[in-house]
Design an enzyme around this catalytic site. Structure first.
Site, PDB file in Angstrom:
ATOM      1  N   CYS A  27      -1.795   0.808   9.250  1.00 38.92           N
ATOM      2  CA  CYS A  27      -0.524   0.114   9.017  1.00 38.92           C
ATOM      3  C   CYS A  27      -0.366  -0.978  10.062  1.00 38.92           C
ATOM      4  CB  CYS A  27       0.627   1.122   9.121  1.00 38.92           C
ATOM      5  SG  CYS A  27       2.246   0.420   8.768  1.00 38.92           S
ATOM      6  N   HIS A  69       1.916   2.542  -0.584  1.00 38.85           N
ATOM      7  CA  HIS A  69       2.115   2.381   0.865  1.00 38.85           C
ATOM      8  C   HIS A  69       3.284   1.429   1.139  1.00 38.85           C
ATOM      9  CE1 HIS A  69       0.494   1.996   5.130  1.00 38.85           C
ATOM     10  NE2 HIS A  69       1.347   0.981   5.051  1.00 38.85           N
ATOM     11  N   GLU A  70       3.328   0.328   0.384  1.00 31.32           N
ATOM     12  CA  GLU A  70       4.400  -0.668   0.601  1.00 31.32           C
ATOM     13  C   GLU A  70       5.737  -0.160   0.085  1.00 31.32           C
ATOM     14  OE1 GLU A  70       1.471  -2.490   2.406  1.00 31.32           O
ATOM     15  OE2 GLU A  70       3.624  -2.829   2.639  1.00 31.32           O
ATOM     16  N   HIS A 121       7.374   1.821   2.594  1.00 34.50           N
ATOM     17  CA  HIS A 121       8.050   1.037   3.638  1.00 34.50           C
ATOM     18  C   HIS A 121       9.478   0.678   3.233  1.00 34.50           C
ATOM     19  CE1 HIS A 121       5.126   0.537   6.793  1.00 34.50           C
ATOM     20  NE2 HIS A 121       4.221  -0.022   6.010  1.00 34.50           N
TER      21      HIS A 121
HETATM   22  O1  K2U Z   1       1.775  -2.079   5.080  1.00 34.78           O
HETATM   23  C1  K2U Z   1       0.924  -2.346   5.932  1.00 34.78           C
HETATM   24  O2  K2U Z   1       1.053  -2.013   7.109  1.00 34.78           O
HETATM   25  C2  K2U Z   1      -0.391  -2.984   5.511  1.00 34.78           C
HETATM   26  C3  K2U Z   1      -1.359  -1.866   5.281  1.00 34.78           C
HETATM   27  C4  K2U Z   1      -1.362  -1.611   3.819  1.00 34.78           C
HETATM   28  C5  K2U Z   1      -2.274  -0.502   3.388  1.00 34.78           C
HETATM   29  C6  K2U Z   1      -2.675   0.500   4.245  1.00 34.78           C
HETATM   30  C7  K2U Z   1      -3.535   1.510   3.771  1.00 34.78           C
HETATM   31  C8  K2U Z   1      -3.959   1.501   2.454  1.00 34.78           C
HETATM   32  C9  K2U Z   1      -3.545   0.487   1.618  1.00 34.78           C
HETATM   33  C10 K2U Z   1      -2.704  -0.511   2.087  1.00 34.78           C
HETATM   34  C11 K2U Z   1      -2.715  -2.208   5.925  1.00 34.78           C
HETATM   35  O3  K2U Z   1      -2.627  -2.846   7.120  1.00 34.78           O
HETATM   36  S1  K2U Z   1      -3.682  -3.222   4.988  1.00 34.78           S
HETATM   37  C12 K2U Z   1      -5.221  -2.984   5.793  1.00 34.78           C
HETATM   38  C13 K2U Z   1      -6.162  -2.479   4.768  1.00 34.78           C
HETATM   39  C14 K2U Z   1      -7.109  -3.354   4.268  1.00 34.78           C
HETATM   40  C15 K2U Z   1      -7.941  -2.929   3.245  1.00 34.78           C
HETATM   41  C16 K2U Z   1      -7.800  -1.637   2.721  1.00 34.78           C
HETATM   42  C17 K2U Z   1      -6.853  -0.772   3.239  1.00 34.78           C
HETATM   43  C18 K2U Z   1      -6.024  -1.191   4.282  1.00 34.78           C
HETATM   44 NI    NI Z   2       2.208  -0.160   6.563  1.00 38.67          NI
END
Ligand code: K2U
Ligand code: NI
Length: 185
Positions: free
Chosen positions: A110, A153-154, A157
């Site tokens: 995250c 995930h979003e 949030h």
């Molecule tokens: O919401 C956030 O903090 C961005 C997250 C989103 C995310 C986390 C885990 C799984 C899916 C989405 C991450 O920083 S995005 C980084 C990332 C890149 C490729 C695959 C998974 C996570």
């Molecule tokens: Ni996140």
């Protein structure tokens, strides 16, 4: 332009609030928040921006992460990360989901968490979502794979939920019933 300094970190109250729905037509501020969120994700995939501004790569980012408690997030996934999608979701909802679940074998990270929290995060494998675009047009999508995980995930949030809330801290890698693991490339 959103920089890492604009992203609030765990412990900030904005990450534990239920974000408020936004009204249409969007205010200038709300439109700018939405566009800036998607632009951050695109910039975080550009090696020059990453190098110059020390950006952390993201495939999703939500308004509460920039201390704006509104039901807005963006997803931007390139073909190297999964089925490519790129959109802004306003007042998003999951309208239906599979019984089957999935999880990233590498766990989740995250942008608001500066530590490595290990463990399987159970997510629905397939989801049907609805949301509004910048113009207030409602759209529906069916998501699977990394896109489905990122959407969940979003959406968490927007509801004040962090990914590690889903991890069983007594047994972080315990088998998740009725699930299919997803290896990230
Ligand atoms: O919401 C956030 O903090 C961005 C997250 C989103 C995310 C986390 C885990 C799984 C899916 C989405 C991450 O920083 S995005 C980084 C990332 C890149 C490729 C695959 C998974 C996570
Ligand atoms: Ni996140």
């Amino acid at each position: 332009m959103i920089l890492m300094k604009d992203i609030v970190r765990e412990g900030h109250p904005s990450l534990r609030k239920k974000a408020k729905e936004v009204k249409f037509p969007l205010s200038t501020d709300d439109r700018k928040i939405a566009e800036d969120l998607l632009q951050y994700l695109k910039n975080s995939h550009d090696p020059d921006f990453v190098e110059k501004y020390k950006l952390r790569a993201g495939i999703g980012i939500a308004a509460p992460q920039i201390n704006s408690s509104k039901r807005i997030f963006a997803l931007h996934i390139t073909e190297s990360e999964g089925n490519p999608i790129s959109f802004i979701a306003i007042n998003p909802k999951i309208v239906s989901h599979s019984v089957e679940r999935t999880y990233l074998t590498a766990g989740e990270g995250c942008l608001s968490v500066d530590r490595n929290v290990q463990g399987y995060v159970p997510r629905y494998t397939r989801i049907t979502i609805k949301a509004f675009d910048l113009e207030g047009n409602e759209f529906k999508k069916r998501l699977k794979g990394v896109a489905s995980i990122a959407f969940q995930h979003e959406l968490d949030h927007l509801n004040g939920v962090m990914f590690y809330d889903h991890i069983d801290m007594n047994d972080p890698f315990k088998e998740i019933p009725n699930s299919t693991p997803l290896e990230r490339e």
